[in-house]
Scaffold this motif. Sequence first.
Motif, PDB file in Angstrom:
ATOM      1  N   TYR A   1       0.850  -1.191   0.000  1.00  0.00           N
ATOM      2  CA  TYR A   1       0.000   0.000   0.000  1.00  0.00           C
ATOM      3  C   TYR A   1       0.880   1.233   0.000  1.00  0.00           C
ATOM      4  N   VAL A   2       0.274   2.355  -0.329  1.00  0.00           N
ATOM      5  CA  VAL A   2       0.945   3.644  -0.331  1.00  0.00           C
ATOM      6  C   VAL A   2       0.329   4.446   0.807  1.00  0.00           C
ATOM      7  N   LYS A   3       1.161   5.000   1.663  1.00  0.00           N
ATOM      8  CA  LYS A   3       0.672   5.807   2.776  1.00  0.00           C
ATOM      9  C   LYS A   3       0.532   7.242   2.292  1.00  0.00           C
ATOM     10  N   VAL A   4      -0.670   7.775   2.366  1.00  0.00           N
ATOM     11  CA  VAL A   4      -0.946   9.165   1.988  1.00  0.00           C
ATOM     12  C   VAL A   4      -1.555   9.823   3.219  1.00  0.00           C
ATOM     13  N   GLY A   5      -0.736  10.565   3.946  1.00  0.00           N
ATOM     14  CA  GLY A   5      -1.191  11.108   5.226  1.00  0.00           C
ATOM     15  C   GLY A   5      -1.446   9.946   6.165  1.00  0.00           C
ATOM     16  N   LYS A   6      -2.667   9.874   6.694  1.00  0.00           N
ATOM     17  CA  LYS A   6      -3.044   8.764   7.578  1.00  0.00           C
ATOM     18  C   LYS A   6      -3.743   7.639   6.820  1.00  0.00           C
ATOM     19  N   CYS A   7      -3.931   7.826   5.536  1.00  0.00           N
ATOM     20  CA  CYS A   7      -4.690   6.857   4.736  1.00  0.00           C
ATOM     21  C   CYS A   7      -3.777   5.888   3.998  1.00  0.00           C
TER      22      CYS A   7
ATOM     23  N   ILE B   1      -3.530  -4.953  -6.359  1.00  0.00           N
ATOM     24  CA  ILE B   1      -4.745  -5.729  -6.060  1.00  0.00           C
ATOM     25  C   ILE B   1      -4.857  -6.890  -7.053  1.00  0.00           C
ATOM     26  N   GLU B   2      -4.639  -6.593  -8.328  1.00  0.00           N
ATOM     27  CA  GLU B   2      -4.713  -7.632  -9.363  1.00  0.00           C
ATOM     28  C   GLU B   2      -3.657  -8.716  -9.121  1.00  0.00           C
ATOM     29  N   GLN B   3      -2.431  -8.315  -8.785  1.00  0.00           N
ATOM     30  CA  GLN B   3      -1.371  -9.296  -8.495  1.00  0.00           C
ATOM     31  C   GLN B   3      -1.723 -10.138  -7.273  1.00  0.00           C
ATOM     32  N   PHE B   4      -2.299  -9.518  -6.259  1.00  0.00           N
ATOM     33  CA  PHE B   4      -2.715 -10.249  -5.064  1.00  0.00           C
ATOM     34  C   PHE B   4      -3.746 -11.313  -5.429  1.00  0.00           C
ATOM     35  N   ILE B   5      -4.708 -10.940  -6.251  1.00  0.00           N
ATOM     36  CA  ILE B   5      -5.737 -11.899  -6.678  1.00  0.00           C
ATOM     37  C   ILE B   5      -5.095 -13.038  -7.455  1.00  0.00           C
ATOM     38  N   ASN B   6      -4.213 -12.718  -8.378  1.00  0.00           N
ATOM     39  CA  ASN B   6      -3.561 -13.756  -9.188  1.00  0.00           C
ATOM     40  C   ASN B   6      -2.685 -14.676  -8.339  1.00  0.00           C
ATOM     41  N   LYS B   7      -1.962 -14.123  -7.349  1.00  0.00           N
ATOM     42  CA  LYS B   7      -1.103 -14.942  -6.485  1.00  0.00           C
ATOM     43  C   LYS B   7      -1.919 -15.889  -5.607  1.00  0.00           C
TER      44      LYS B   7
END
Length: 90
Positions: free
Chosen positions: A51-57, A65-71
């Motif tokens: 993930y990328v941290k943008v402020g607190k988000c 996400i696509e790679q996670f699904i494929n793995k």
Amino acid sequence: MSKSNQHERISPEGEPILARLLNKSDAARILDVSEKTLDNWVSNRAVDLPYVKVGKCRKYRESDIEQFINKNLHRPKSITANRQSENPAD
């Protein structure tokens, strides 16, 4: 190289740096889990989902996400393979 690709920057992982980022809600919806489950997975390092941290988000790249699904894609054994393991050749 086309004009639009001349200025495209690539990360060390080979991803476009300006890839589309998804918020927690969108990422959870795509993965069909609750936002709380996604938070738990990432906080507890239960899954390998960058993930990328943008402020607190936390923001998630679509490509990650696509790679996670494929793995995590599991395919059932073929019927032929199951039958061969049940009845090995003599």
